[in-house]
Design a protein around this motif. Structure first.
Motif, PDB file in Angstrom:
ATOM      1  N   VAL A  15       0.837  -1.209   0.000  1.00  0.00           N
ATOM      2  CA  VAL A  15       0.000   0.000   0.000  1.00  0.00           C
ATOM      3  C   VAL A  15       0.868   1.254   0.000  1.00  0.00           C
ATOM      4  O   VAL A  15       0.609   2.197  -0.746  1.00  0.00           O
ATOM      5  CB  VAL A  15      -0.970  -0.008   1.205  1.00  0.00           C
ATOM      6  CG1 VAL A  15      -1.648   1.334   1.376  1.00  0.00           C
ATOM      7  CG2 VAL A  15      -2.003  -1.119   1.040  1.00  0.00           C
ATOM      8  N   SER A  16       1.906   1.277   0.829  1.00  0.00           N
ATOM      9  CA  SER A  16       2.751   2.468   0.909  1.00  0.00           C
ATOM     10  C   SER A  16       3.506   2.701  -0.395  1.00  0.00           C
ATOM     11  O   SER A  16       3.704   3.850  -0.798  1.00  0.00           O
ATOM     12  CB  SER A  16       3.726   2.378   2.085  1.00  0.00           C
ATOM     13  OG  SER A  16       4.654   1.330   1.890  1.00  0.00           O
ATOM     14  N   THR A  17       3.904   1.649  -1.069  1.00  0.00           N
ATOM     15  CA  THR A  17       4.599   1.796  -2.343  1.00  0.00           C
ATOM     16  C   THR A  17       3.660   2.349  -3.409  1.00  0.00           C
ATOM     17  O   THR A  17       4.009   3.284  -4.132  1.00  0.00           O
ATOM     18  CB  THR A  17       5.178   0.443  -2.802  1.00  0.00           C
ATOM     19  OG1 THR A  17       6.099  -0.013  -1.807  1.00  0.00           O
ATOM     20  CG2 THR A  17       5.886   0.567  -4.132  1.00  0.00           C
ATOM     21  N   VAL A  18       2.462   1.805  -3.488  1.00  0.00           N
ATOM     22  CA  VAL A  18       1.499   2.240  -4.503  1.00  0.00           C
ATOM     23  C   VAL A  18       1.025   3.671  -4.247  1.00  0.00           C
ATOM     24  O   VAL A  18       0.921   4.475  -5.176  1.00  0.00           O
ATOM     25  CB  VAL A  18       0.293   1.273  -4.556  1.00  0.00           C
ATOM     26  CG1 VAL A  18      -0.823   1.826  -5.414  1.00  0.00           C
ATOM     27  CG2 VAL A  18       0.731  -0.092  -5.069  1.00  0.00           C
ATOM     28  N   LEU A  19       0.742   4.012  -3.003  1.00  0.00           N
ATOM     29  CA  LEU A  19       0.183   5.329  -2.681  1.00  0.00           C
ATOM     30  C   LEU A  19       1.225   6.375  -2.289  1.00  0.00           C
ATOM     31  O   LEU A  19       0.874   7.521  -2.010  1.00  0.00           O
ATOM     32  CB  LEU A  19      -0.853   5.186  -1.559  1.00  0.00           C
ATOM     33  CG  LEU A  19      -2.052   4.286  -1.862  1.00  0.00           C
ATOM     34  CD1 LEU A  19      -2.967   4.194  -0.657  1.00  0.00           C
ATOM     35  CD2 LEU A  19      -2.805   4.781  -3.086  1.00  0.00           C
ATOM     36  N   GLY A  20       2.502   6.002  -2.233  1.00  0.00           N
ATOM     37  CA  GLY A  20       3.544   6.956  -1.858  1.00  0.00           C
ATOM     38  C   GLY A  20       3.482   7.369  -0.411  1.00  0.00           C
ATOM     39  O   GLY A  20       3.746   8.521  -0.078  1.00  0.00           O
ATOM     40  N   LEU A  21       3.144   6.435   0.464  1.00  0.00           N
ATOM     41  CA  LEU A  21       3.020   6.736   1.890  1.00  0.00           C
ATOM     42  C   LEU A  21       4.290   6.367   2.636  1.00  0.00           C
ATOM     43  O   LEU A  21       5.036   5.491   2.211  1.00  0.00           O
ATOM     44  CB  LEU A  21       1.841   5.966   2.493  1.00  0.00           C
ATOM     45  CG  LEU A  21       0.473   6.197   1.871  1.00  0.00           C
ATOM     46  CD1 LEU A  21      -0.554   5.271   2.511  1.00  0.00           C
ATOM     47  CD2 LEU A  21       0.053   7.645   2.001  1.00  0.00           C
ATOM     48  N   SER A  22       4.516   7.026   3.748  1.00  0.00           N
ATOM     49  CA  SER A  22       5.616   6.659   4.635  1.00  0.00           C
ATOM     50  C   SER A  22       5.213   7.003   6.065  1.00  0.00           C
ATOM     51  O   SER A  22       4.196   7.655   6.293  1.00  0.00           O
ATOM     52  CB  SER A  22       6.909   7.387   4.249  1.00  0.00           C
ATOM     53  OG  SER A  22       6.772   8.768   4.444  1.00  0.00           O
ATOM     54  N   LEU A  23       6.018   6.544   7.002  1.00  0.00           N
ATOM     55  CA  LEU A  23       5.753   6.807   8.418  1.00  0.00           C
ATOM     56  C   LEU A  23       6.755   7.822   8.945  1.00  0.00           C
ATOM     57  O   LEU A  23       7.925   7.805   8.569  1.00  0.00           O
ATOM     58  CB  LEU A  23       5.865   5.526   9.238  1.00  0.00           C
ATOM     59  CG  LEU A  23       4.800   4.472   8.995  1.00  0.00           C
ATOM     60  CD1 LEU A  23       5.155   3.186   9.740  1.00  0.00           C
ATOM     61  CD2 LEU A  23       3.447   4.978   9.436  1.00  0.00           C
ATOM     62  N   VAL A  24       6.277   8.694   9.821  1.00  0.00           N
ATOM     63  CA  VAL A  24       7.149   9.643  10.512  1.00  0.00           C
ATOM     64  C   VAL A  24       6.837   9.524  12.001  1.00  0.00           C
ATOM     65  O   VAL A  24       5.674   9.443  12.398  1.00  0.00           O
ATOM     66  CB  VAL A  24       6.952  11.086   9.992  1.00  0.00           C
ATOM     67  CG1 VAL A  24       5.557  11.587  10.229  1.00  0.00           C
ATOM     68  CG2 VAL A  24       7.956  12.021  10.627  1.00  0.00           C
ATOM     69  N   VAL A  25       7.893   9.458  12.799  1.00  0.00           N
ATOM     70  CA  VAL A  25       7.743   9.393  14.252  1.00  0.00           C
ATOM     71  C   VAL A  25       7.966  10.792  14.811  1.00  0.00           C
ATOM     72  O   VAL A  25       8.968  11.437  14.508  1.00  0.00           O
ATOM     73  CB  VAL A  25       8.744   8.395  14.871  1.00  0.00           C
ATOM     74  CG1 VAL A  25       8.658   8.413  16.391  1.00  0.00           C
ATOM     75  CG2 VAL A  25       8.499   6.995  14.330  1.00  0.00           C
ATOM     76  N   VAL A  26       7.027  11.271  15.612  1.00  0.00           N
ATOM     77  CA  VAL A  26       7.132  12.589  16.228  1.00  0.00           C
ATOM     78  C   VAL A  26       7.818  12.413  17.582  1.00  0.00           C
ATOM     79  O   VAL A  26       7.296  11.721  18.464  1.00  0.00           O
ATOM     80  CB  VAL A  26       5.739  13.244  16.373  1.00  0.00           C
ATOM     81  CG1 VAL A  26       5.838  14.576  17.092  1.00  0.00           C
ATOM     82  CG2 VAL A  26       5.105  13.420  15.003  1.00  0.00           C
ATOM     83  N   GLY A 118       4.716   5.513  17.512  1.00  0.00           N
ATOM     84  CA  GLY A 118       6.106   5.871  17.260  1.00  0.00           C
ATOM     85  C   GLY A 118       7.053   5.209  18.241  1.00  0.00           C
ATOM     86  O   GLY A 118       8.133   4.747  17.859  1.00  0.00           O
ATOM     87  N   PHE A 119       6.663   5.147  19.519  1.00  0.00           N
ATOM     88  CA  PHE A 119       7.496   4.464  20.515  1.00  0.00           C
ATOM     89  C   PHE A 119       7.648   2.989  20.157  1.00  0.00           C
ATOM     90  O   PHE A 119       8.723   2.418  20.265  1.00  0.00           O
ATOM     91  CB  PHE A 119       6.907   4.607  21.919  1.00  0.00           C
ATOM     92  CG  PHE A 119       7.090   5.960  22.532  1.00  0.00           C
ATOM     93  CD1 PHE A 119       8.306   6.634  22.476  1.00  0.00           C
ATOM     94  CD2 PHE A 119       6.041   6.574  23.185  1.00  0.00           C
ATOM     95  CE1 PHE A 119       8.470   7.879  23.049  1.00  0.00           C
ATOM     96  CE2 PHE A 119       6.193   7.829  23.767  1.00  0.00           C
ATOM     97  CZ  PHE A 119       7.414   8.478  23.692  1.00  0.00           C
ATOM     98  N   VAL A 120       6.559   2.367  19.720  1.00  0.00           N
ATOM     99  CA  VAL A 120       6.603   0.948  19.337  1.00  0.00           C
ATOM    100  C   VAL A 120       7.542   0.762  18.148  1.00  0.00           C
ATOM    101  O   VAL A 120       8.401  -0.131  18.151  1.00  0.00           O
ATOM    102  CB  VAL A 120       5.185   0.431  19.008  1.00  0.00           C
ATOM    103  CG1 VAL A 120       5.236  -0.984  18.445  1.00  0.00           C
ATOM    104  CG2 VAL A 120       4.298   0.485  20.246  1.00  0.00           C
ATOM    105  N   LEU A 121       7.390   1.596  17.120  1.00  0.00           N
ATOM    106  CA  LEU A 121       8.232   1.487  15.928  1.00  0.00           C
ATOM    107  C   LEU A 121       9.698   1.731  16.254  1.00  0.00           C
ATOM    108  O   LEU A 121      10.578   1.015  15.758  1.00  0.00           O
ATOM    109  CB  LEU A 121       7.762   2.474  14.861  1.00  0.00           C
ATOM    110  CG  LEU A 121       6.371   2.225  14.285  1.00  0.00           C
ATOM    111  CD1 LEU A 121       5.967   3.356  13.351  1.00  0.00           C
ATOM    112  CD2 LEU A 121       6.322   0.890  13.559  1.00  0.00           C
ATOM    113  N   THR A 122       9.965   2.723  17.096  1.00  0.00           N
ATOM    114  CA  THR A 122      11.341   3.028  17.479  1.00  0.00           C
ATOM    115  C   THR A 122      11.947   1.865  18.258  1.00  0.00           C
ATOM    116  O   THR A 122      13.086   1.461  18.011  1.00  0.00           O
ATOM    117  CB  THR A 122      11.395   4.319  18.317  1.00  0.00           C
ATOM    118  OG1 THR A 122      10.818   5.379  17.549  1.00  0.00           O
ATOM    119  CG2 THR A 122      12.812   4.684  18.694  1.00  0.00           C
ATOM    120  N   THR A 123      11.189   1.299  19.175  1.00  0.00           N
ATOM    121  CA  THR A 123      11.666   0.165  19.963  1.00  0.00           C
ATOM    122  C   THR A 123      11.914  -1.051  19.085  1.00  0.00           C
ATOM    123  O   THR A 123      12.915  -1.741  19.228  1.00  0.00           O
ATOM    124  CB  THR A 123      10.662  -0.185  21.077  1.00  0.00           C
ATOM    125  OG1 THR A 123      10.501   0.959  21.916  1.00  0.00           O
ATOM    126  CG2 THR A 123      11.126  -1.360  21.903  1.00  0.00           C
TER     127      THR A 123
END
Length: 156
Positions: A15-26, A118-123
């Motif tokens: 989905v992220s590849t097709v729609l050009g999405l990405s995640l950002v952690v604040v 974001g904490f989960v992804l960072t961990t």
């Protein structure tokens, strides 16, 4: 469970590849309560000309590796560069605009966010967490293919 996590990761990748999405952690509380510290935002790439006041944007910050995520206060055209815009940004929890405007030709706009993700992804991106994930997947594979007594009795 491991298969479900793997399927979710593959679905996000597609989905992220097709729609050009990405995640950002604040990392800071400057965007609270919209995206609190430790939250994650799903961002979509857009041309700077399409950025509007009120959008929550993620743009490169000169001199830093990590981009900045803030609310767009205003946009102005950049003389001599039709594709570029000068963006004035401010965190929702801040009383003042950022000191300097950000001149960009493209940006990322936050389309969804989740507090705490974001904490989960960072961990999960730390070496110990990756090692644990490999061990759990390895154990699941071993258990899935481990011979049982019932299976051995049928073969014999």
């Amino acid at each position: 469970m491991v298969g479900l996590v793997g399927a979710i990761c593959l679905l996000w990748l597609a989905v992220s590849t097709v729609l050009g999405l990405s995640l950002v952690v604040v990392l800071t509380g400057s965007m609270s309560p919209t995206v609190p510290a430790g939250g994650a935002g799903v961002t979509r790439a857009i041309a700077a000309a399409d950025v509007r006041a009120g959008d929550v944007g993620t743009v490169p910050r000169p001199g830093f590796e990590v981009p900045v995520t803030r609310r767009v206060v205003s946009t102005t055209a950049v003389p001599g560069d039709a594709a570029a815009r000068s963006l004035v940004l401010r965190g929702d929890a801040n009383d003042t605009d950022d000191r300097d405007p950000y001149v960009v030709r493209d940006a990322r706009i936050v389309v969804a966010s989740a507090p705490g993700l974001g904490f989960v992804l960072t961990t999960m991106s730390t070496p110990p967490a990756r090692g644990l994930a490999v061990a759990v997947v390895g154990a699941a594979v071993v258990l899935a293919f481990w011979p049982t007594r019932r299976g051995a009795a049928r073969r014999g």
